[in-house]
Design an enzyme around this catalytic site. Structure first.
Site, PDB file in Angstrom:
ATOM      1  N   GLY A  55       4.014  -3.989  -4.897  1.00  0.00           N
ATOM      2  CA  GLY A  55       2.731  -4.567  -5.240  1.00  0.00           C
ATOM      3  C   GLY A  55       2.684  -5.254  -6.584  1.00  0.00           C
ATOM      4  O   GLY A  55       3.416  -4.916  -7.512  1.00  0.00           O
ATOM      5  N   ASP A 238      -1.961  -3.344  -4.943  1.00  0.00           N
ATOM      6  CA  ASP A 238      -0.588  -2.922  -4.693  1.00  0.00           C
ATOM      7  C   ASP A 238      -0.193  -2.973  -3.217  1.00  0.00           C
ATOM      8  O   ASP A 238       0.234  -1.987  -2.627  1.00  0.00           O
ATOM      9  CB  ASP A 238      -0.347  -1.519  -5.274  1.00  0.00           C
ATOM     10  N   THR A 239      -0.343  -4.142  -2.605  1.00  0.00           N
ATOM     11  CA  THR A 239       0.229  -4.410  -1.290  1.00  0.00           C
ATOM     12  C   THR A 239       1.749  -4.264  -1.383  1.00  0.00           C
ATOM     13  O   THR A 239       2.327  -4.500  -2.432  1.00  0.00           O
ATOM     14  CB  THR A 239      -0.131  -5.858  -0.869  1.00  0.00           C
ATOM     15  N   VAL A 240       2.412  -3.898  -0.283  1.00  0.00           N
ATOM     16  CA  VAL A 240       3.869  -3.762  -0.306  1.00  0.00           C
ATOM     17  C   VAL A 240       4.495  -4.798   0.618  1.00  0.00           C
ATOM     18  O   VAL A 240       3.859  -5.302   1.552  1.00  0.00           O
ATOM     19  CB  VAL A 240       4.315  -2.345   0.122  1.00  0.00           C
TER      20      VAL A 240
END
Length: 424
Positions: A55, A238-240
């Site tokens: 992220g 905080d996307t992955v």
């Protein structure tokens, strides 16, 4: 067949300031183009490379160890699949499952809760070889949304359904959940997916919203709204995601997210949108480089700019570093599509690969040059990377330099990996 790779790393923790072109109204960029470090060749069974991110947002020093560990584990999962002979799309899905299973990331387990206190996730995956894409949006009650997206991709590759129906590539909400269960993906109650951290964050945000809504209009009200925006801004993006190149030169990309904290139920972010969350495309006659991209940040900003596809297109330029720098400046921070925004938050990981032209060509040697980069306008971005011959993954938390303003400045770093197949 014996395969090995020579790795050249370009990582620099201090950054130098570069002046943006005069036409840019916003932003300074901090760019790292350090000296190369050469590591000697090693022989191994398979060739491949993976780059992951946990992220773009804010990563506190107190949790840096956990973020780095999950990136290392995700890289290892992908490399294990590559060593077993898997193609890039299978390896990238394996990396995403590991990232989704971590309670420290905003994807799958531990995702942000929406206004109703539920978890709704977005995910997508793209195969650069077939150009097929699968995605789910606002899906509830599924532990690993990327597995549903990947299954949609796989089913679409089988061709038309009965009576000539076109198979879906993007499903949302209850329909996505029911489709997943009917295709063998087990459900998981939302209360099982929530963690102590995500629940406490929800309660804290709920109190802040209630306080803001009960305050009188005036200076204090404006000040409180601004504080809430900052506190729920770059720290919660905080996307992955992951991008992979396999031994055949195929690329794949994937992304997964729980979305913004306190989002409206049914909201779908960039992680599910075509060309916004991820992009992967093998080289062809018109495009000499294979490219893969995965994004993170404010979904609305990334959707309106289609940043993943924009970065992929930019990677066809001769200088990858300069191309990404210009794409982030011109197509994101200073994009006319975001002219009304004073704080443009996002980050990308990108790679491009091409067949090397050897000085002494040999039919027994096939080499792929992989250039990998990451860039972000948020305060920080956590990444990890690993090639198939590495003993362990390398991780790094990239940060804007002191004094840089998140949303108006950017950082860019990266490296080069040369993958060589030795054919007996």
């Amino acid at each position: 067949m014996l395969n090995y790779a020579r790795v050249i790393e370009n990582i620099m923790h201090s950054a130098e300031e570069q002046q943006p072109p005069p036409s840019l109204a916003l932003g300074n960029s901090w760019s790292t183009k350090p000296d190369s470090i050469s590591i000697k060749n090693e022989k191994t069974k398979c060739v491949g490379f993976v780059l992951v991110h946990a992220g773009a947002g804010y990563h506190s020093e107190s949790k840096a160890k956990e973020y780095k560990h999950v990136c290392k584990r995700a890289c290892q999962k992908a490399v294990d699949r590559l060593k077993a002979g898997a193609l890039a799309v299978e390896a990238v899905a394996a990396a995403l499952v590991e990232l989704e299973d971590s309670p420290f990331t905003n994807a799958g387990m531990g995702s942000n809760l929406n206004l109703s206190g539920d978890i709704e996730c977005d995910a997508s995956i793209m195969d650069g070889k077939s150009l097929h894409y699968g995605a789910v949006g606002a899906i509830n009650g599924i532990k690993n949304p990327v597995l549903v997206a990947n299954r949609l991709l796989i089913e679409a590759q089988k061709g038309k359904l009965s009576a000539g129906r076109i198979p879906p590539c993007f499903l949302v909400g209850r329909g996505a959940h029911d489709w997943a269960v009917s295709h063998g993906i087990p459900p998981c109650p939302s209360d099982k997916m929530a963690t102590k951290f995500s629940l406490s964050a929800y309660k804290r945000n709920k109190r802040k919203m209630q306080l803001a809504e009960t305050m009188d209009t005036g200076c204090n009200h404006v000040k409180k709204r601004r504080q809430s925006k900052n506190e729920n801004g770059s720290g919660c993006l905080d996307t992955v995601g992951a991008i992979v190149v396999d031994q055949e030169g195929n690329v794949a990309a994937a992304v997964s997210s729980g979305g913004l904290a306190m989002k409206h139920p049914g909201r779908v972010g960039q992680a599910a949108h075509y060309g916004c969350g991820c992009w992967a495309e093998n080289a062809c006659n018109l495009s000499p480089y294979s490219t893969a991209v995965s994004t993170s940040g404010c979904g609305e900003h990334l959707i309106r700019t289609m940043l993943a596809r924009e970065c992929s297109t930019a990677m066809q330029s001769e200088d990858a570093h300069q191309a990404l720098l210009e794409a982030m400046q011109n197509k994101f921070i200073s994009s006319p599509l975001l002219a009304s925004e004073d704080c443009v938050l996002g980050g990308v990981i990108v790679l491009r690969g091409c067949r090397c032209v050897e000085t002494q060509p040999s039919p027994d040697i096939q080499a792929i040059l992989v250039e990998f980069l990451w860039s972000h306008t948020t305060e920080s971005m956590c990444v990890g990377y690993m090639s198939a011959q590495d003993g362990k993954a390398k991780t790094h938390i990239s940060r804007l330099p002191p004094g840089a303003i998140a949303g108006q400045s950017l950082a860019i770093e990266g490296g080069v990996c040369r993958l060589v197949n030795m054919v007996d």
